[in-house]
Design an enzyme around this catalytic site. Structure first.
Site, short mmCIF file in Angstrom:
data_model
loop_
_atom_site.label_atom_id
_atom_site.label_comp_id
_atom_site.label_asym_id
_atom_site.label_seq_id
_atom_site.Cartn_x
_atom_site.Cartn_y
_atom_site.Cartn_z
N GLY A 155 0.84 -1.20 0.00
CA GLY A 155 0.00 0.00 0.00
C GLY A 155 0.87 1.24 0.00
O GLY A 155 2.02 1.20 0.43
N GLN A 188 2.79 9.98 1.26
CA GLN A 188 4.08 9.28 1.20
C GLN A 188 4.87 9.64 -0.06
O GLN A 188 6.07 9.33 -0.14
CB GLN A 188 3.89 7.77 1.27
N CYS A 244 5.87 -0.21 7.15
CA CYS A 244 5.49 0.95 6.35
C CYS A 244 6.66 1.36 5.48
O CYS A 244 7.80 1.40 5.96
CB CYS A 244 5.10 2.10 7.29
N LEU A 245 6.39 1.66 4.22
CA LEU A 245 7.47 2.05 3.31
C LEU A 245 8.16 3.33 3.75
O LEU A 245 9.29 3.60 3.36
CB LEU A 245 6.94 2.19 1.88
N HIS A 305 -4.35 1.03 7.58
CA HIS A 305 -3.02 1.64 7.61
C HIS A 305 -2.94 2.81 6.63
O HIS A 305 -2.48 3.90 6.99
CB HIS A 305 -1.98 0.56 7.27
N GLU A 306 -3.41 2.58 5.39
CA GLU A 306 -3.30 3.63 4.37
C GLU A 306 -4.23 4.80 4.67
O GLU A 306 -3.87 5.96 4.48
CB GLU A 306 -3.57 3.05 2.98
N HIS A 315 -2.81 7.15 7.12
CA HIS A 315 -1.83 8.08 6.55
C HIS A 315 -2.48 9.40 6.12
O HIS A 315 -1.85 10.46 6.18
CB HIS A 315 -1.17 7.47 5.30
#
Ligand code: CO
Length: 147
Positions: free
Chosen positions: A46, A51, A88-89, A130-131, A134
């Protein structure tokens, strides 16, 4: 399409509340295409607009069963609970246990601005939560289970 730079933790952009996406044009399509390419290249499941430095309410998710684009997503139903490892990226090489709903229903728009409703369970529900977090400047490390 192009790979975009992924913002890393410590950058204020990850802590902002994103604004509603009001236009559904070629510019949005390009960002979404770039985000998907960037997510796949980074081997993530994701990626949310902040991000890649875009403070708008949209994200992409693919937990292995196809790409989903969520524009202006809202969780309208959630039930159950699950605890599992999350990463997380934007937070490289770190994984921690987070408790999330077991299933969620999300109302959103697609890239054409059409209303969509998607239900998900398990890992996909976790990815959605999660997304969407953000988009409100919330990172999973804010939700790590207290030991
Ligand atoms: Co993340």
């Amino acid at each position: 399409m192009a790979i975009r730079n992924i913002v890393k933790i410590g950058d204020d952009v990850l802590r902002k509340v994103c604004r509603t996406q009001l236009t559904f044009d070629d510019k949005l399509a390009t960002i979404l295409d770039d985000m998907a390419e960037t997510m796949y290249k980074a081997e993530g499941v994701g990626l949310a607009a902040p991000q890649v430095g875009v403070l708008r309410r949209f994200c992409v998710v693919d937990v292995g069963d196809g790409l989903i684009e969520l524009i202006n997503p809202v969780i309208v139903e959630k039930s159950g609970s699950q605890t599992g490892s999350e990463g997380c990226l934007s937070i490289p090489e770190r994984f921690e246990d987070v408790t999330r709903p077991m299933s969620v229903t999300v109302r959103a728009q697609n890239r054409k601005g059409e209303n969509i409703v998607i239900s998900a369970e398990g890992f996909k529900a976790r990815a959605f939560c999660h997304e969407i977090d953000h988009l409100d400047g919330v990172l999973y490390i804010d939700r790590v289970d207290k030991k």
